[in-house]
Design a protein around this motif. Structure first.
Motif, PDB file in Angstrom:
ATOM      1  N   ALA A   1     -20.935  42.265  -8.252  1.00 41.20           N
ATOM      2  CA  ALA A   1     -21.707  41.621  -7.177  1.00 41.20           C
ATOM      3  C   ALA A   1     -21.789  40.277  -7.426  1.00 41.20           C
ATOM      4  N   ASP A   2     -21.424  39.541  -8.321  1.00 42.70           N
ATOM      5  CA  ASP A   2     -21.544  38.140  -8.719  1.00 42.70           C
ATOM      6  C   ASP A   2     -20.633  37.174  -7.810  1.00 42.70           C
ATOM      7  N   PHE A   3     -21.145  35.960  -7.509  1.00 46.49           N
ATOM      8  CA  PHE A   3     -20.199  35.028  -7.000  1.00 46.49           C
ATOM      9  C   PHE A   3     -19.544  34.488  -8.126  1.00 46.49           C
ATOM     10  N   GLN A   4     -17.937  33.928  -7.875  1.00 47.18           N
ATOM     11  CA  GLN A   4     -17.402  33.111  -8.800  1.00 47.18           C
ATOM     12  C   GLN A   4     -17.819  31.602  -8.835  1.00 47.18           C
ATOM     13  N   LEU A   5     -18.246  31.117 -10.001  1.00 50.46           N
ATOM     14  CA  LEU A   5     -18.323  29.619 -10.174  1.00 50.46           C
ATOM     15  C   LEU A   5     -17.141  29.224 -11.060  1.00 50.46           C
ATOM     16  N   VAL A   6     -16.993  27.950 -10.828  1.00 48.02           N
ATOM     17  CA  VAL A   6     -15.982  27.187 -11.466  1.00 48.02           C
ATOM     18  C   VAL A   6     -16.402  25.852 -11.960  1.00 48.02           C
ATOM     19  N   VAL A   7     -15.615  25.273 -12.822  1.00 48.22           N
ATOM     20  CA  VAL A   7     -15.962  23.778 -13.369  1.00 48.22           C
ATOM     21  C   VAL A   7     -14.808  23.007 -13.015  1.00 48.22           C
TER      22      VAL A   7
ATOM     23  N   THR B   1       0.838  -1.126  -0.060  1.00 48.80           N
ATOM     24  CA  THR B   1      -0.101   0.004  -0.121  1.00 48.80           C
ATOM     25  C   THR B   1       0.987   1.284   0.104  1.00 48.80           C
ATOM     26  N   PHE B   2       0.436   2.064  -0.751  1.00 47.69           N
ATOM     27  CA  PHE B   2       1.558   3.520  -0.989  1.00 47.69           C
ATOM     28  C   PHE B   2       0.400   4.447  -1.300  1.00 47.69           C
ATOM     29  N   ASP B   3       0.965   5.807  -1.122  1.00 46.92           N
ATOM     30  CA  ASP B   3       0.315   7.175  -1.332  1.00 46.92           C
ATOM     31  C   ASP B   3       0.755   7.744  -2.526  1.00 46.92           C
ATOM     32  N   VAL B   4      -0.105   8.101  -3.296  1.00 50.25           N
ATOM     33  CA  VAL B   4       0.223   9.115  -4.414  1.00 50.25           C
ATOM     34  C   VAL B   4      -0.423  10.492  -4.411  1.00 50.25           C
ATOM     35  N   LEU B   5       0.313  11.317  -4.527  1.00 46.49           N
ATOM     36  CA  LEU B   5      -0.042  13.056  -4.618  1.00 46.49           C
ATOM     37  C   LEU B   5       0.006  13.775  -5.818  1.00 46.49           C
ATOM     38  N   ALA B   6      -1.045  13.835  -6.361  1.00 46.90           N
ATOM     39  CA  ALA B   6      -0.729  14.744  -7.656  1.00 46.90           C
ATOM     40  C   ALA B   6      -1.345  16.237  -7.421  1.00 46.90           C
ATOM     41  N   VAL B   7      -0.657  17.181  -7.815  1.00 52.92           N
ATOM     42  CA  VAL B   7      -1.236  18.468  -7.615  1.00 52.92           C
ATOM     43  C   VAL B   7      -1.360  19.155  -9.181  1.00 52.92           C
ATOM     44  N   PHE B   8      -2.424  19.780  -9.489  1.00 51.01           N
ATOM     45  CA  PHE B   8      -2.662  20.272 -10.865  1.00 51.01           C
ATOM     46  C   PHE B   8      -3.056  21.761 -10.443  1.00 51.01           C
ATOM     47  N   THR B   9      -2.514  22.797 -11.483  1.00 45.27           N
ATOM     48  CA  THR B   9      -2.727  24.048 -11.491  1.00 45.27           C
ATOM     49  C   THR B   9      -3.596  24.104 -12.773  1.00 45.27           C
ATOM     50  N   HIS B  10      -4.113  25.368 -12.626  1.00 48.53           N
ATOM     51  CA  HIS B  10      -5.240  25.977 -13.844  1.00 48.53           C
ATOM     52  C   HIS B  10      -5.986  24.932 -14.267  1.00 48.53           C
ATOM     53  N   SER B  11      -6.491  23.961 -13.233  1.00 47.01           N
ATOM     54  CA  SER B  11      -7.604  23.117 -13.731  1.00 47.01           C
ATOM     55  C   SER B  11      -8.791  23.307 -13.345  1.00 47.01           C
ATOM     56  N   LEU B  12      -9.176  24.503 -12.522  1.00 45.60           N
ATOM     57  CA  LEU B  12     -10.571  24.890 -12.191  1.00 45.60           C
ATOM     58  C   LEU B  12     -10.817  26.077 -13.389  1.00 45.60           C
ATOM     59  N   LYS B  13     -11.833  25.984 -14.098  1.00 49.40           N
ATOM     60  CA  LYS B  13     -12.018  26.902 -15.124  1.00 49.40           C
ATOM     61  C   LYS B  13     -13.156  27.757 -14.703  1.00 49.40           C
ATOM     62  N   PRO B  14     -13.207  29.092 -14.579  1.00 49.16           N
ATOM     63  CA  PRO B  14     -14.251  29.922 -14.331  1.00 49.16           C
ATOM     64  C   PRO B  14     -15.465  29.757 -15.222  1.00 49.16           C
ATOM     65  N   PHE B  15     -16.706  29.527 -14.775  1.00 50.63           N
ATOM     66  CA  PHE B  15     -17.933  29.333 -15.806  1.00 50.63           C
ATOM     67  C   PHE B  15     -19.104  30.132 -14.809  1.00 50.63           C
ATOM     68  N   PRO B  16     -19.756  31.240 -15.289  1.00 48.54           N
ATOM     69  CA  PRO B  16     -19.207  32.079 -16.800  1.00 48.54           C
ATOM     70  C   PRO B  16     -17.831  32.535 -16.276  1.00 48.54           C
ATOM     71  N   LYS B  17     -17.006  32.857 -17.693  1.00 47.44           N
ATOM     72  CA  LYS B  17     -15.842  33.413 -17.680  1.00 47.44           C
ATOM     73  C   LYS B  17     -15.622  34.678 -17.170  1.00 47.44           C
ATOM     74  N   GLU B  18     -16.672  35.509 -17.267  1.00 47.26           N
ATOM     75  CA  GLU B  18     -16.599  36.939 -16.785  1.00 47.26           C
ATOM     76  C   GLU B  18     -18.138  37.220 -15.781  1.00 47.26           C
ATOM     77  N   ILE B  19     -17.779  37.951 -14.828  1.00 45.33           N
ATOM     78  CA  ILE B  19     -18.767  38.584 -13.805  1.00 45.33           C
ATOM     79  C   ILE B  19     -18.545  39.672 -13.469  1.00 45.33           C
ATOM     80  N   THR B  20     -19.691  40.356 -12.821  1.00 51.07           N
ATOM     81  CA  THR B  20     -19.759  41.491 -12.090  1.00 51.07           C
ATOM     82  C   THR B  20     -19.203  41.480 -10.888  1.00 51.07           C
TER      83      THR B  20
ATOM     84  N   GLY C   1     -17.807  41.856  -3.707  1.00 53.46           N
ATOM     85  CA  GLY C   1     -16.487  41.614  -4.603  1.00 53.46           C
ATOM     86  C   GLY C   1     -16.035  40.590  -3.494  1.00 53.46           C
ATOM     87  N   ALA C   2     -17.057  39.411  -3.563  1.00 55.70           N
ATOM     88  CA  ALA C   2     -16.684  38.193  -2.864  1.00 55.70           C
ATOM     89  C   ALA C   2     -15.395  37.257  -3.553  1.00 55.70           C
TER      90      ALA C   2
END
Length: 642
Positions: A144-150, A123-142, A269-270
């Motif tokens: 007053a909007d909350f940020q949603l990602v995919v 039994t062993f452990d594996v740690l994988a770290v990713f960057t830029h994997s969360l994509k904002p959707f929608p890509k533009e917000i005002t 400005g959340a």
């Protein structure tokens, strides 16, 4: 659309991939942490070998579209079993290219501590770290909007081996979930989404899942970070870090209202971030936080014997797509980071960024030296394999060592690009050698210690003090010699005689200038007497004023004659003499015209002529007087410059 195409290619590659060995994964527990902009996937793998041949490596596989964002990959296992588990040991991980595998899949090999025989498991452990994997959707917000990602991944563990039992737990920062893919045995518990357990899955099983959720954590990305570490053997290690920061989340659109933001920052400005915390080493001192404008006072520093924390606040809140640049610097005690071993000194300091919330596209670390005549060793990866991004997202570190260092080598816990430069500083002769370490796609897991080894002779510490002492000694010696040496020009030389003659010419020209100026003052008095005559009608007083002016002009003419004679006889005055003669002639012409004007005006008053008639008589004379006076003034300015 791009993800669908990548997914289609990935599925084709998976279905066409052959089975590689008889290994099976009897149990797989995966945990996906989505609580920050960095995606961390930790897996616990239990590997069994049912075959007859021993196996010494286990393959990990990632889809190509996911692997391009892989920043860190590490494998480890616990020695011992159950409650007797000992320390954690790292396993070597490296990229491999098995034959017959489609290019849409990327494989890595984990070297086991010992070969698994028939029926054995590990039994062993594996740690994988990713960057830029969360994509904002929608890509533009005002504002007053909350940020949603995919986030997109597979509900099944992608492996070239059969998986007996597996589970997946996706941890989100908030309980608010817009949508997520539902597979068999799927449920939500608070902010966690749990998939499985799934049993007896064949090799290369793949079930795409998509999670759409609220993510308002800071998406702070350092497009470029340059760290310069300079060692002084007088007791200090100076660290300077230059940041070019961007909010890499959903782009901000529309107007920004600071009033709304300050009144309700959690609603208006959340998704923005206002401050970051840098965890500096203990006993850090002389800390400052600045940008191109100057010092930024919106920062707070506190610490104790175990840590020092610097809270930095940009000049404005950071919304999606906004950028800022700044730099922080601090000093560290030399004895805490510089040590000796095997006849060498070595610097032991952390590599990455002290701000945990920041992902770094481009990190440069510089360590500086004095000479480049040394043997340097290439950096080697030790038990940890690290994935970098493109070369335009590199991240160098600069370490500046003292002048006189030699035989330099560097040891780092992961693969780093290395080269050397030279830095010239105050009182340097050949410059300090600089070791430059460059890393792409840096995450907090890279903030590990690295070492720079070098040899340094303590006698070299006396170089700069001796240079200062010698410099001041020769300066004072030069001053003493200068004060006791006669450096004047000989009074019998031709150049000295010409200098004296020119000074005499200048003095004579100045006297001529003064005499002409006094003549002009007399002319002004004569003009004033005419104005008094027009006001009072006193002819006798006007004649008396003219008589006085005539006497003064004659006296000045006597003073002028010897000066003109001297200038005419001096060869040094040959170039300026025509202008002086012209000035004297113009002044005499002006004097003559003024006398004519005075005579005409006085005669008119004696004959009882009207004011208009007198003005008509002297109109032409007055025009000539004005023109001549202007010429005289110009010539005076010319002479005055000489």
């Amino acid at each position: 659309m791009g993800f669908r195409l990548d997914l289609f290619i990935c599925l084709i590659a998976i279905f066409s991939a052959p089975v590689l060995s008889d290994l099976i994964l009897s149990k797989v527990d995966r945990r996906v942490d989505l609580t920050s902009q960095v995606v961390r996937i930790s897996s616990i793998l239990k590997v069994e070998n049912p075959g007859n041949d021993p196996v010494s490596e286990v393959l990990l596989v990632f889809p190509e579209h996911q692997e391009k964002n892989l920043a860190y990959l590490a494998a480890s296992f616990h020695e011992g079993k159950g409650k007797s588990k000992g320390s954690t040991s790292s396993l070597s991980v490296e990229v491999v290219h098995p034959q017959g595998m489609p290019p849409a899949l990327v494989f890595y090999s984990v070297s086991l501590p010992k070969a698994l025989g028939k029926g054995e498991s590990l039994t062993f452990d594996v740690l994988a770290v990713f960057t830029h994997s969360l994509k904002p959707f929608p890509k533009e917000i005002t504002q007053a909007d909350f940020q949603l990602v995919v986030f997109q991944d597979s509900g099944y563990y992608l492996s070239p081996y059969e998986v007996k039992v597996q589970t997946l737990n996706v941890k989100l920062p908030e309980a608010r979930i817009e949508s997520y893919t539902r597979l068999e045995n799927t449920k939500t518990v608070g902010s966690d989404i749990k998939y499985g357990p799934y049993e007896n899955l064949p090799p290369f099983s793949y079930a795409p899942i998509v999670v759409h959720f609220e993510q308002n954590q800071p998406f702070a990305v350092a497009e470029h970070l340059e760290r310069e570490i300079e060692i002084s053997h007088w007791g200090n290690v100076q660290v300077t870090e230059h940041y070019k920061l961007i909010h890499a989340g959903a782009q901000s659109k529309g107007e920004f209202s600071r009033l709304d933001y300050q009144a309700r920052p959690h609603l208006r400005g959340a998704s923005a971030f206002r401050h970051l915390v840098a965890k500096l080493p203990p006993r850090a001192h002389s800390v400052y936080y600045r940008d191109e404008i100057g010092n930024i006072s919106t920062s707070h520093l506190w610490g104790d014997s175990k840590k020092t924390e610097l809270e930095i606040e940009p000049r404005y809140p950071m919304f999606g797509g906004w950028r800022t640049s700044f730099y922080i610097a601090y000093g560290l005690p030399l004895q805490d980071f510089l040590f000796e071993s095997g006849g060498k000194r070595f610097l032991n300091i952390t590599f990455g960024c002290p701000i945990n919330d920041v992902v770094i596209n481009n990190l440069i670390v510089k360590v500086g030296l004095t000479r480049l005549e040394h043997n340097s060793k290439l950096l080697s990866a030790k038990n940890i394999w690290l994935k970098g991004l493109r070369s335009d997202q590199s991240s160098p570190t600069f370490v500046v060592l003292p002048e006189g260092s030699k035989d330099i080598s560097v040891s780092a816990p992961f693969a780093v690009k290395q080269w050397q430069e030279t830095k010239l500083s105050h009182l340097d002769i050949v410059g300090r050698p600089v070791v430059v370490l460059e890393k792409t796609n840096v995450v907090p897991e890279h903030n590990q210690h690295f070492q720079v080894y070098y040899k340094f002779n303590n006698i070299s510490l006396l170089r700069e003090p001796l240079m200062l002492i010698s410099g001041f000694f020769f300066l004072f010696l030069t001053c003493i010699i200068y004060m006791h040496v006669d450096m004047s020009i000989s009074k019998s030389s031709a150049s000295y005689i010409m200098k004296l003659q020119w000074e005499e010419v200048q003095a004579a020209i100045q006297q001529v200038h003064d005499i002409i100026s006094r003549c002009l003052s007399i002319h002004d008095k004569l003009e004033a007497s005419l104005r008094d005559l027009s006001r009072t009608g006193d002819v006798q007083a006007c004649k008396a004023a003219r008589k006085a002016c005539d006497g003064q002009v004659k006296e000045l003419s006597k003073e002028l004659r010897p000066l003109l004679a001297f200038l005419q006889s001096s060869p040094q005055a040959a170039q300026i003499l025509p202008k002086v003669d012209e000035l004297v002639a113009k002044e005499r012409d002006l004097q003559e015209k003024l006398m004519q004007k005075h005579t005409t005006v006085v005669d008119g008053y004696e004959k009882k002529s009207g004011g208009k008639e007198i003005e008509n008589r002297i109109a032409l004379q007055q025009q000539k007087i004005v023109a001549i006076r202007q010429d005289v003034d110009d010539l005076l300015d010319y002479v005055d410059e000489i």
